[in-house]
Write an enzyme that holds these catalytic residues in place. Structure first.
Site, PDB file in Angstrom:
ATOM      1  N   ASP A 173       0.846  -1.188   0.000  1.00  0.00           N
ATOM      2  CA  ASP A 173       0.000   0.000   0.000  1.00  0.00           C
ATOM      3  C   ASP A 173       0.891   1.251   0.000  1.00  0.00           C
ATOM      4  O   ASP A 173       1.744   1.383  -0.872  1.00  0.00           O
ATOM      5  CB  ASP A 173      -0.956  -0.062   1.204  1.00  0.00           C
ATOM      6  CG  ASP A 173      -1.911   1.100   1.296  1.00  0.00           C
ATOM      7  OD1 ASP A 173      -2.800   1.204   0.431  1.00  0.00           O
ATOM      8  OD2 ASP A 173      -1.771   1.918   2.224  1.00  0.00           O
ATOM      9  N   TYR A 285      -0.272  11.792   3.372  1.00  0.00           N
ATOM     10  CA  TYR A 285      -1.077  12.031   2.171  1.00  0.00           C
ATOM     11  C   TYR A 285      -1.234  13.518   1.868  1.00  0.00           C
ATOM     12  O   TYR A 285      -1.652  13.880   0.763  1.00  0.00           O
ATOM     13  CB  TYR A 285      -2.465  11.414   2.349  1.00  0.00           C
ATOM     14  CG  TYR A 285      -2.451   9.908   2.391  1.00  0.00           C
ATOM     15  CD1 TYR A 285      -2.645   9.152   1.237  1.00  0.00           C
ATOM     16  CD2 TYR A 285      -2.244   9.222   3.585  1.00  0.00           C
ATOM     17  CE1 TYR A 285      -2.633   7.767   1.264  1.00  0.00           C
ATOM     18  CE2 TYR A 285      -2.229   7.836   3.634  1.00  0.00           C
ATOM     19  CZ  TYR A 285      -2.420   7.119   2.466  1.00  0.00           C
ATOM     20  OH  TYR A 285      -2.396   5.742   2.506  1.00  0.00           O
ATOM     21  N   HIS A 340      -7.218  -6.266  -0.358  1.00  0.00           N
ATOM     22  CA  HIS A 340      -6.147  -5.269  -0.323  1.00  0.00           C
ATOM     23  C   HIS A 340      -5.077  -5.619   0.713  1.00  0.00           C
ATOM     24  O   HIS A 340      -3.908  -5.316   0.529  1.00  0.00           O
ATOM     25  CB  HIS A 340      -6.752  -3.904   0.006  1.00  0.00           C
ATOM     26  CG  HIS A 340      -5.750  -2.801   0.144  1.00  0.00           C
ATOM     27  ND1 HIS A 340      -5.140  -2.215  -0.934  1.00  0.00           N
ATOM     28  CD2 HIS A 340      -5.244  -2.185   1.247  1.00  0.00           C
ATOM     29  CE1 HIS A 340      -4.308  -1.265  -0.519  1.00  0.00           C
ATOM     30  NE2 HIS A 340      -4.352  -1.239   0.799  1.00  0.00           N
TER      31      HIS A 340
END
Length: 367
Positions: A173, A285, A340
């Site tokens: 990820d 982020y 995921h």
């Protein structure tokens, strides 16, 4: 009149670049507003249904026993000279063996690699890191301290501080994003690259702008641009969002996966329920749109990309496109029943695939 296809004069080129930048940032902030509105409506719905539960937040004072399981390795710390930051990691396997460095995703921490710590310690010095801002690693307060350049340099500095000049680099990820960038910027430090459920960064930035479905799946990237509100939304209903990410039918580990135990979930809740524990991870982020796209793209070491096809956040089509950026042996394996959270979902299969990749001769160039 300029001929079709002729190069634009510098003033015209500057106008085009400025217009594209304006359009890009308009898209970013518009979608950020949409995501914030959706989150606000969900909050109001929760308050209307269960006002007492909505603002319940339990701070876990004592870690669950699984976080101190000696079979996972030893808890260690290293302070980086240049940045002054102290990093926490768990290490398994003898010192002096080849280094395997594991980089987790969001919202995870070193514990997401528990199955790999046990598996690969027989032949490697396996180090599962808490990234900058996560868990017991120091968390600078300003979002500028989480730019991609800083995160890439962290890995280089940690490698050197551990006494190594190269490693097998594994990322999942967001940790996969960092792993790709380290491999691009410091190829001499990565003998083999293994990435789980994250495409080459250039593939991601190009694909998301052309495919609205991926734009929607990546909505949290835009939502996280807001100050404080994303952190608050994670705390609602005692971190219900965090629990749902790993356990819900939509985003969690699938029916055929290795589901997280109650103690595993409690480990995540313990780490992320600490005061201020979410700001560092979300700050990762908050700089991404100013750091992409990349200037350099090529990956020159043997690369393994593993992908859970039932990933709720990343479309599987990006996995195959990644091939064009790897100028060496490239192996892609897509697991049809996996989510995921692949290395936790299908640990036995993932470990077997990694062993196969590590042991095969991959010095030949990709055909």
């Amino acid at each position: 009149m300029a001929r079709p296809g002729a190069a634009c004069p510098p003033p015209a080129r500057r106008v085009m670049v400025a217009a594209r930048a304006l359009l890009f940032w308009a898209l970013v902030y518009s979608y950020c507003g949409v995501c914030a509105c959706i989150a606000g409506l969900r909050l109001l719905w929760s308050i209307g249904r269960r006002p007492g539960e909505t603002f319940r937040w339990v701070v876990r004072e004592n870690p669950p026993a699984c976080l101190n399981d000696p079979s996972l390795g030893t808890h260690c710390y290293v302070r980086i000279k240049d940045s002054g930051l102290r990093f926490h990691y768990v290490a398994a396997g003898e010192r002096g063996k080849p280094l395997m460095l594991l980089l987790h995703g969001f919202p995870e921490f070193w514990y997401s690699w528990r199955h790999q710590l046990r598996e690969f310690k027989s032949e490697y010095r396996v180090v599962a890191l808490d990234l900058r801002g996560y868990g017991e690693t120091d968390a600078p307060s300003h979002k500028e301290n989480y730019k991609l350049d800083c995160l890439i340099t962290d890995i280089k500095d940690i490698l050197e501080s551990l006494g190594y000049n190269k490693c097998v680099l594994v990322g999942h990820d967001w940790g996969g994003m960092i792993a790709w960038l380290v491999a691009i910027c410091y190829p001499e430090m990565v003998t083999k690259l293994i990435v789980i459920n994250f495409p080459h960064p250039s593939v991601f930035t190009e694909y998301i702008l052309r495919h609205p479905s991926q734009l929607i799946k990546s909505g949290y990237y835009f939502f996280f641009q807001m100050p404080w509100f994303p952190e608050f939304m994670f705390t609602v209903n005692d971190f219900k969002v965090l629990k749902s990410l790993f356990t819900s039918q939509a985003t969690g580990i699938g029916r055929k996966g290795c589901r997280l135990t109650a103690e595993d979930i409690e480990a995540y809740l313990y780490v992320f329920s600490q005061p201020g524990a979410l700001t560092g991870p979300i700050n990762h982020y908050r700089n991404i749109f100013s750091c992409l796209p990349l200037q350099h793209h090529e990956v020159i070491m043997p690369t393994l990309l593993l992908w859970g096809e039932r990933d709720a956040f990343m479309e599987v089509e990006m996995a195959e496109i990644t091939r064009i950026y790897v100028k060496n042996h490239f192996r892609l394996t897509i697991l049809s029943e996996a989510s995921h959270w692949l290395q936790q979902d299908q640990p036995d299969i993932v470990n077997k695939l990694i062993w196969t990749f590590l042991k095969e001769e991959t010095t030949r160039k990709r055909e």
